[in-house]
Design a protein around this motif. Structure first.
Motif, mmCIF file in Angstrom:
data_model
loop_
_atom_site.group_PDB
_atom_site.id
_atom_site.type_symbol
_atom_site.label_atom_id
_atom_site.label_comp_id
_atom_site.label_asym_id
_atom_site.label_seq_id
_atom_site.Cartn_x
_atom_site.Cartn_y
_atom_site.Cartn_z
ATOM 1 N N HIS A 223 0.157 8.285 7.151
ATOM 2 C CA HIS A 223 -0.046 9.180 5.945
ATOM 3 C C HIS A 223 1.350 9.360 4.831
ATOM 4 C CE1 HIS A 223 1.461 12.201 8.344
ATOM 5 N NE2 HIS A 223 1.969 12.981 7.336
ATOM 6 N N THR A 224 2.515 8.756 5.969
ATOM 7 C CA THR A 224 3.865 9.038 5.234
ATOM 8 C C THR A 224 4.671 7.695 5.242
ATOM 9 O OG1 THR A 224 5.761 10.362 4.936
ATOM 10 C CG2 THR A 224 4.829 10.085 7.097
ATOM 11 N N ASN A 225 5.778 7.471 4.411
ATOM 12 C CA ASN A 225 6.331 6.238 4.320
ATOM 13 C C ASN A 225 7.477 5.857 5.519
ATOM 14 O OD1 ASN A 225 5.371 4.485 2.479
ATOM 15 N ND2 ASN A 225 6.530 5.807 0.820
ATOM 16 N N LEU B 35 -7.000 11.391 2.106
ATOM 17 C CA LEU B 35 -6.441 11.114 0.660
ATOM 18 C C LEU B 35 -4.773 10.736 0.648
ATOM 19 C CD1 LEU B 35 -7.011 11.207 -2.345
ATOM 20 C CD2 LEU B 35 -6.630 13.520 -2.275
ATOM 21 N N ASN B 36 -4.012 11.435 1.301
ATOM 22 C CA ASN B 36 -2.628 11.076 1.455
ATOM 23 C C ASN B 36 -2.631 9.592 1.905
ATOM 24 O OD1 ASN B 36 -1.201 13.157 0.867
ATOM 25 N ND2 ASN B 36 -1.084 14.101 2.852
ATOM 26 N N LYS B 37 -3.233 9.129 2.733
ATOM 27 C CA LYS B 37 -3.192 7.623 3.144
ATOM 28 C C LYS B 37 -3.813 6.811 2.283
ATOM 29 C CE LYS B 37 -3.651 8.630 8.363
ATOM 30 N NZ LYS B 37 -4.157 8.008 9.512
ATOM 31 N N LEU B 38 -4.782 7.220 1.495
ATOM 32 C CA LEU B 38 -5.536 6.334 0.655
ATOM 33 C C LEU B 38 -4.355 6.187 -0.657
ATOM 34 C CD1 LEU B 38 -9.034 7.765 0.500
ATOM 35 C CD2 LEU B 38 -8.330 5.387 1.049
ATOM 36 N N ASN C 199 -16.010 12.645 -2.882
ATOM 37 C CA ASN C 199 -15.286 13.560 -3.972
ATOM 38 C C ASN C 199 -14.193 14.119 -3.186
ATOM 39 O OD1 ASN C 199 -17.297 13.346 -5.707
ATOM 40 N ND2 ASN C 199 -18.380 15.322 -5.130
ATOM 41 N N ASN C 200 -14.103 14.395 -2.116
ATOM 42 C CA ASN C 200 -12.667 15.072 -1.666
ATOM 43 C C ASN C 200 -11.565 13.993 -1.177
ATOM 44 O OD1 ASN C 200 -13.829 17.496 -1.335
ATOM 45 N ND2 ASN C 200 -14.284 17.341 0.915
ATOM 46 N N THR C 201 -11.891 12.532 -1.470
ATOM 47 C CA THR C 201 -10.916 11.645 -0.916
ATOM 48 C C THR C 201 -10.667 10.545 -2.119
ATOM 49 O OG1 THR C 201 -12.414 10.353 0.416
ATOM 50 C CG2 THR C 201 -11.221 11.728 1.489
ATOM 51 N N ILE C 202 -11.474 9.667 -1.975
ATOM 52 C CA ILE C 202 -11.344 8.248 -2.756
ATOM 53 C C ILE C 202 -11.359 8.735 -4.383
ATOM 54 C CG2 ILE C 202 -13.735 7.394 -2.641
ATOM 55 C CD1 ILE C 202 -10.849 5.216 -2.240
ATOM 56 N N PHE C 203 -12.298 9.439 -4.678
ATOM 57 C CA PHE C 203 -12.801 9.927 -6.094
ATOM 58 C C PHE C 203 -11.464 10.623 -6.757
ATOM 59 C CE2 PHE C 203 -17.649 9.380 -6.152
ATOM 60 C CZ PHE C 203 -17.385 8.059 -5.768
ATOM 61 N N ASN C 204 -10.480 11.133 -5.792
ATOM 62 C CA ASN C 204 -9.399 11.617 -6.510
ATOM 63 C C ASN C 204 -8.109 10.409 -6.938
ATOM 64 O OD1 ASN C 204 -9.698 14.361 -6.238
ATOM 65 N ND2 ASN C 204 -10.143 13.857 -4.132
ATOM 66 N N ILE C 205 -8.541 9.306 -6.705
ATOM 67 C CA ILE C 205 -7.734 8.196 -7.144
ATOM 68 C C ILE C 205 -8.076 7.573 -8.329
ATOM 69 C CG2 ILE C 205 -6.776 5.899 -6.453
ATOM 70 C CD1 ILE C 205 -6.770 7.138 -3.528
ATOM 71 N N SER C 206 -7.394 7.553 -9.262
ATOM 72 C CA SER C 206 -7.936 7.487 -10.655
ATOM 73 C C SER C 206 -7.859 5.644 -10.890
ATOM 74 C CB SER C 206 -7.232 7.897 -11.801
ATOM 75 O OG SER C 206 -5.662 7.784 -11.686
ATOM 76 N N ASN C 207 -6.667 5.164 -10.309
ATOM 77 C CA ASN C 207 -6.633 3.635 -10.768
ATOM 78 C C ASN C 207 -7.063 2.649 -9.415
ATOM 79 O OD1 ASN C 207 -4.557 4.825 -8.998
ATOM 80 N ND2 ASN C 207 -3.014 3.177 -9.484
ATOM 81 N N ILE C 208 -8.422 3.007 -9.279
ATOM 82 C CA ILE C 208 -9.016 2.100 -8.130
ATOM 83 C C ILE C 208 -9.213 0.588 -8.651
ATOM 84 C CG2 ILE C 208 -11.317 1.479 -7.064
ATOM 85 C CD1 ILE C 208 -9.597 3.666 -5.435
ATOM 86 N N ASN C 209 -8.668 -0.443 -7.758
ATOM 87 C CA ASN C 209 -9.065 -1.822 -8.118
ATOM 88 C C ASN C 209 -9.990 -2.180 -7.087
ATOM 89 O OD1 ASN C 209 -9.006 -4.503 -8.229
ATOM 90 N ND2 ASN C 209 -6.822 -4.832 -7.416
#
Ligand code: PGA
Length: 250
Positions: free
Chosen positions: A68-70, A110-113, A148-158
């Motif tokens: 989840h981190t760099n 969500l961090n990982k995503l 809702n808790n994870t992927i949908f918090n990312i706005s720029n989904i490709n």
């Protein structure tokens, strides 16, 4: 046209020699024309060798997990950058075994995503309800909450860089498979949610694969469902003939 994908998740199986033997057989079988993209996901230590072996084929290689981190003091973790440096740019996130045994929460996922999107990774994101939720008619609610808790918090989904994997937890490694209609209904639900949260373009281009005890004899009926775009295969991907039969079922 949506991407069709069959991916083999080898989990914590196969040592080095076994991984090499398996990939050689899969490559040999895959020389025939196939109607889908093929991925394999070996354990970390063998990713590079398997990837190099696959360079003579169309088979793609992905990791089973990522940090989840760099970078930094995270003993045992592997970062996106480390994977990129060996030519691996695809990863499975949120597998139920990570959620259950390693206590990965929606917040961590969500961090990982976010990190994977930042690093331009291709993501195979797994969601699924457990047996208790299925039995008490809460399966759809659980899936919606996970989204809702994870992927949908990312706005720029490709949608070209995201593969959703619906994996009912009760079907993973148990020999129980969702009925084709159960898989179809949930895939349709997920697609609708993507439409509501993003737009029609994202939703119609999104590849949604099914996972959970897919075997050569059950694959065809599941893959025939209009919203099922392939499979994430665990146990059956460890046998090259079974894996090839599943690939040919699409
Ligand atoms: P299974 O695993 O095919 O062995 O049920 C699927 C998965 O965990 O992705």
């Amino acid at each position: 046209m949506r991407r069709k994908i069959v991916a083999g998740n080898w989990k914590m199986n196969n040592n080095f020699n076994q991984s090499m033997e398996l990939i050689d057989l899969i490559i040999k079988n895959s020389k025939k024309e196939s109607k889908c993209e093929i991925y394999v996901s070996p354990a970390y230590p063998f990713l590079k060798d398997v990837r190099i072996r696959c360079s003579s084929s169309d088979i793609k290689v992905m990791a089973q997990n990522v940090s989840h981190t760099n970078h930094g003091a995270f003993t045992g973790d592997v970062s996106c950058n480390m994977l990129q440096s060996i030519g691996v740019n695809s990863v499975i996130i949120g597998h139920s075994e990570r959620r259950t045994f390693f206590k990965e929460t929606d917040e961590l996922l969500l961090n990982k995503l976010e990190l994977c999107v930042e690093n331009d990774f291709e993501i195979f994101y797994c969601i699924g309800e457990n047996l208790e939720a299925r039995k008490s008619n809460r399966a759809y609610q659980v899936i919606e909450t996970q989204l809702n808790n994870t992927i949908f918090n990312i706005s720029n989904i490709n949608p070209k860089k995201l593969v959703m994997a619906y994996e009912p937890v009760w079907a993973i490694g148990t020999g129980l498979t969702a009925k084709p209609i159960e898989a179809q209904e949930m895939h349709h639900f997920i697609r609708e949610k993507f439409k509501n949260n993003y737009n029609n373009d994202v939703s119609s281009n999104l590849t949604i694969i099914y996972g959970g005890s897919v075997k050569p004899d059950s694959a065809k009926d599941i893959f025939l469902q209009p919203d099922v775009d392939g499979g994430l295969i665990g146990g059956a991907s460890l046998n090259s003939n079974d894996f090839s039969d599943i690939i040919n079922s699409i």
